[in-house]
Design a protein around this motif. Structure first.
Motif, PDB file in Angstrom:
ATOM      1  N   LYS A   1      37.749  41.317  35.194  1.00 34.16           N
ATOM      2  CA  LYS A   1      37.123  42.025  34.283  1.00 34.16           C
ATOM      3  C   LYS A   1      36.068  42.881  34.774  1.00 34.16           C
ATOM      4  O   LYS A   1      35.352  43.967  34.463  1.00 34.16           O
ATOM      5  CB  LYS A   1      36.754  41.475  33.350  1.00 34.16           C
ATOM      6  CG  LYS A   1      35.910  39.861  33.905  1.00 34.16           C
ATOM      7  CD  LYS A   1      35.394  39.390  32.016  1.00 34.16           C
ATOM      8  CE  LYS A   1      34.629  37.847  32.798  1.00 34.16           C
ATOM      9  NZ  LYS A   1      36.125  36.601  33.077  1.00 34.16           N
TER      10      LYS A   1
ATOM     11  N   TYR B   1      37.088  34.450  22.212  1.00 32.15           N
ATOM     12  CA  TYR B   1      39.290  33.565  21.938  1.00 32.15           C
ATOM     13  C   TYR B   1      38.982  33.117  20.371  1.00 32.15           C
ATOM     14  O   TYR B   1      38.503  33.159  19.664  1.00 32.15           O
ATOM     15  CB  TYR B   1      39.846  32.576  23.049  1.00 32.15           C
ATOM     16  CG  TYR B   1      39.687  33.768  24.495  1.00 32.15           C
ATOM     17  CD1 TYR B   1      41.413  34.237  24.860  1.00 32.15           C
ATOM     18  CD2 TYR B   1      38.983  33.287  25.412  1.00 32.15           C
ATOM     19  CE1 TYR B   1      41.136  34.091  25.750  1.00 32.15           C
ATOM     20  CE2 TYR B   1      38.830  33.968  26.638  1.00 32.15           C
ATOM     21  CZ  TYR B   1      40.250  34.576  26.878  1.00 32.15           C
ATOM     22  OH  TYR B   1      40.776  35.176  27.748  1.00 32.15           O
TER      23      TYR B   1
ATOM     24  N   THR C   1      39.102  35.884  38.296  1.00 29.27           N
ATOM     25  CA  THR C   1      37.966  35.277  37.269  1.00 29.27           C
ATOM     26  C   THR C   1      37.291  36.717  36.764  1.00 29.27           C
ATOM     27  O   THR C   1      36.567  36.865  36.255  1.00 29.27           O
ATOM     28  CB  THR C   1      37.059  33.912  37.700  1.00 29.27           C
ATOM     29  OG1 THR C   1      38.268  33.387  37.812  1.00 29.27           O
ATOM     30  CG2 THR C   1      36.063  33.856  36.780  1.00 29.27           C
TER      31      THR C   1
ATOM     32  N   VAL D   1      32.836  33.804  23.236  1.00 30.16           N
ATOM     33  CA  VAL D   1      33.797  33.847  24.594  1.00 30.16           C
ATOM     34  C   VAL D   1      35.367  34.960  24.252  1.00 30.16           C
ATOM     35  O   VAL D   1      36.526  35.399  25.216  1.00 30.16           O
ATOM     36  CB  VAL D   1      34.247  32.871  24.683  1.00 30.16           C
ATOM     37  CG1 VAL D   1      33.101  32.044  25.943  1.00 30.16           C
ATOM     38  CG2 VAL D   1      34.497  31.813  23.711  1.00 30.16           C
TER      39      VAL D   1
ATOM     40  N   ASN E   1      45.460  40.853  32.500  1.00 33.79           N
ATOM     41  CA  ASN E   1      43.587  39.812  32.194  1.00 33.79           C
ATOM     42  C   ASN E   1      43.915  39.345  30.620  1.00 33.79           C
ATOM     43  O   ASN E   1      44.775  39.602  29.720  1.00 33.79           O
ATOM     44  CB  ASN E   1      42.811  39.962  32.034  1.00 33.79           C
ATOM     45  CG  ASN E   1      42.026  38.693  32.962  1.00 33.79           C
ATOM     46  OD1 ASN E   1      41.919  37.498  32.273  1.00 33.79           O
ATOM     47  ND2 ASN E   1      41.260  38.229  34.472  1.00 33.79           N
TER      48      ASN E   1
ATOM     49  N   TRP F   1      38.862  26.634  32.668  1.00 37.57           N
ATOM     50  CA  TRP F   1      39.008  27.882  32.854  1.00 37.57           C
ATOM     51  C   TRP F   1      37.193  28.315  32.571  1.00 37.57           C
ATOM     52  O   TRP F   1      37.011  27.934  31.791  1.00 37.57           O
ATOM     53  CB  TRP F   1      39.759  28.594  31.883  1.00 37.57           C
ATOM     54  CG  TRP F   1      40.634  28.207  31.844  1.00 37.57           C
ATOM     55  CD1 TRP F   1      41.092  27.019  30.583  1.00 37.57           C
ATOM     56  CD2 TRP F   1      41.852  28.257  31.965  1.00 37.57           C
ATOM     57  NE1 TRP F   1      42.314  27.085  30.936  1.00 37.57           N
ATOM     58  CE2 TRP F   1      43.379  27.775  31.573  1.00 37.57           C
ATOM     59  CE3 TRP F   1      42.438  28.967  33.432  1.00 37.57           C
ATOM     60  CZ2 TRP F   1      44.586  27.484  31.974  1.00 37.57           C
ATOM     61  CZ3 TRP F   1      43.769  29.985  33.224  1.00 37.57           C
ATOM     62  CH2 TRP F   1      44.876  28.681  32.993  1.00 37.57           C
TER      63      TRP F   1
ATOM     64  N   GLN G   1      35.171  40.434  26.724  1.00 40.60           N
ATOM     65  CA  GLN G   1      33.653  39.856  27.281  1.00 40.60           C
ATOM     66  C   GLN G   1      32.910  40.985  28.320  1.00 40.60           C
ATOM     67  O   GLN G   1      31.933  41.074  28.362  1.00 40.60           O
ATOM     68  CB  GLN G   1      33.633  38.870  27.877  1.00 40.60           C
ATOM     69  CG  GLN G   1      34.209  37.681  27.579  1.00 40.60           C
ATOM     70  CD  GLN G   1      34.534  36.001  28.295  1.00 40.60           C
ATOM     71  OE1 GLN G   1      33.870  36.345  29.389  1.00 40.60           O
ATOM     72  NE2 GLN G   1      34.790  35.177  27.622  1.00 40.60           N
TER      73      GLN G   1
ATOM     74  N   ASP H   1      34.490  30.857  32.557  1.00 40.34           N
ATOM     75  CA  ASP H   1      34.132  32.105  31.330  1.00 40.34           C
ATOM     76  C   ASP H   1      34.852  31.337  30.288  1.00 40.34           C
ATOM     77  O   ASP H   1      35.107  32.304  29.454  1.00 40.34           O
ATOM     78  CB  ASP H   1      34.404  33.361  31.045  1.00 40.34           C
ATOM     79  CG  ASP H   1      34.190  33.468  32.603  1.00 40.34           C
ATOM     80  OD1 ASP H   1      32.590  33.537  33.273  1.00 40.34           O
ATOM     81  OD2 ASP H   1      34.473  34.414  33.290  1.00 40.34           O
ATOM     82  N   TYR H   2      34.415  30.509  29.615  1.00 36.97           N
ATOM     83  CA  TYR H   2      35.315  29.857  28.531  1.00 36.97           C
ATOM     84  C   TYR H   2      35.148  28.678  26.756  1.00 36.97           C
ATOM     85  O   TYR H   2      35.620  28.431  26.580  1.00 36.97           O
ATOM     86  CB  TYR H   2      37.159  29.307  28.845  1.00 36.97           C
ATOM     87  CG  TYR H   2      38.217  29.093  28.053  1.00 36.97           C
ATOM     88  CD1 TYR H   2      37.916  29.857  27.258  1.00 36.97           C
ATOM     89  CD2 TYR H   2      39.094  28.066  27.850  1.00 36.97           C
ATOM     90  CE1 TYR H   2      39.813  29.779  25.908  1.00 36.97           C
ATOM     91  CE2 TYR H   2      40.656  28.284  27.983  1.00 36.97           C
ATOM     92  CZ  TYR H   2      40.413  29.788  26.663  1.00 36.97           C
ATOM     93  OH  TYR H   2      42.084  29.666  25.805  1.00 36.97           O
TER      94      TYR H   2
ATOM     95  N   ASP I   1      38.951  37.387  27.638  1.00 31.26           N
ATOM     96  CA  ASP I   1      38.033  37.595  28.975  1.00 31.26           C
ATOM     97  C   ASP I   1      37.776  39.624  29.029  1.00 31.26           C
ATOM     98  O   ASP I   1      37.029  40.260  29.671  1.00 31.26           O
ATOM     99  CB  ASP I   1      38.583  37.456  30.280  1.00 31.26           C
ATOM    100  CG  ASP I   1      38.146  35.714  30.424  1.00 31.26           C
ATOM    101  OD1 ASP I   1      38.727  35.262  30.045  1.00 31.26           O
ATOM    102  OD2 ASP I   1      37.642  35.846  31.201  1.00 31.26           O
TER     103      ASP I   1
END
Ligand code: N2P
Length: 340
Positions: free
Chosen positions: A208, A286, A205, A284, A221, A29, A228, A31-32, A225
């Motif tokens: 954001k 998560y 993507t 990131v 979303n 994915w 971020q 930005d992960y 993300d």
């Protein structure tokens, strides 16, 4: 003459450097990952990483099904792992190369999409929410229905993701996000067609960034993300709708067609080092299933209920399920919506 000499030298230098260097092709994915992790892995394992990104599970599946054979490592969500196993697309993981599996808690293994964790290990998890500009949205943001409010016409962005978008409609209608009643699907489709009249765009993507630039005020979303950009604009807030949301676990998997399975295992193992997992979370936003990473994760992140789920949100939320043959019916409804 001098110039040619230089070009020749440069060529010899570049090809010499690449000699015997293994290549790892990753498909993840956007930005992960913390990019520094990729660079550090390249250095430690003397290899080169090619990194390609996708915006949703279906895009990744379609690309692999169309014969993209170069990927050594992919990151599907639970329901997609199940679909790929059924399709015979995944290689069994070589656990003898995965000693850092000891850092995973039993609760994160043997999940329903891969009951013996033969093909997948958890990478990161999170959930879907609404990011909004609190200086522009004057209503309380606590329900998915805010995305139907005509006051925000052309300032609403939804994920370009079939299951996530249907989940909004199902939640508003009071159904499960995994509902498979064709009548309910029709209702959901109509709701989304109506919603599309005030939608700016289905976009994953860049969602954001649109919030940040003010092109959108309400963005559906995943919370990492959204986080971020929170750092860059304090008027951006995140709300988890009271109807509940979609929770996900994304996984590391090796396609059967991978060219460098051993290096892929080494990378999976690397990601499960506590210090690497922590670095990733700090970048990131998560959550990681590696509990030993927790002491190295910033307080702000680990105490944040929009990153590390509270039981309250967890209990009213659902993970997407593999819908089997019903997926094709849903896809038809989705392409009708997209083409309108
Ligand atoms: C990362 C996207 C999170 C993955 N940018 C959602 N499954």
């Amino acid at each position: 003459m001098k110039k040619y000499y230089f070009v020749l030298l440069a060529f010899l230098f570049i090809s010499g450097c690449g000699k015997n260097q293994e290549v790892l092709n990753i498909y993840n994915w956007a930005d992960y990952v913390d990019e520094q992790i990729l660079r550090d892995f390249e250095k430690e394992f003397n290899c080169k990483i090619n990194y390609d990104t996708f915006a949703n599970n279906e895009e990744m599946l379609a690309k692999l099904q169309a014969g993209a054979a170069g990927y050594d490592l992919v990151f599907p969500t639970g329901y997609m792992v199940s679909m790929m196993i059924k399709d015979g697309m995944l290689a069994e993981l070589d656990k003898s190369l995965l000693d850092n599996m000891k850092n995973l808690d039993e609760k994160d293994l043997d999940r329903n999409w891969d009951p013996e964790s033969k093909y997948s290990l958890p990478y990161m998890y999170g959930f879907t929410a609404i990011g909004y500009k609190s200086d522009k949205v004057t209503d309380v943001v606590d329900s998915w229905t805010i995305l139907q409010n005509p006051k925000y016409k052309s300032k609403i962005v939804l994920l370009d993701d079939m299951n996530e978008v249907f989940a909004i409609a199902f939640k508003i209608l009071g159904y499960s996000v995994n509902d498979t009643d064709p009548k309910h699907l029709e209702e959901a489709k109509n709701l989304l067609l109506e919603q599309k009249k005030i939608l700016k765009k289905y976009e994953t993507t860049m969602g954001k960034d649109m919030l940040l630039s003010g092109d959108a005020y309400l963005v559906h979303n995943w919370t990492g993300d959204l986080f971020q950009v929170v750092d860059q604009d304090s008027t951006i807030k995140i709300a988890v709708p009271k109807e509940g949301t979609v929770i996900f676990v994304d996984n590391t998997c090796v396609p059967k067609t991978a060219q460098n399975k051993v290096l892929a295992m080494k990378f999976i193992n690397y990601l499960m080092r506590p210090e690497i997992a922590a670095k990733n979370v700090n970048k990131v936003f998560y959550a990681s299933p590696i509990d030993a990473a927790l002491p190295m994760i910033s307080e702000e992140i680990k105490n944040n209920p929009n990153i590390y789920l509270t039981k309250e949100v967890y209990d009213k939320s659902e993970a997407l399920a593999d819908l089997g043959e019903y997926t094709a019916i849903k896809e038809k409804a989705w392409s009708e919506i997209k083409s309108k």
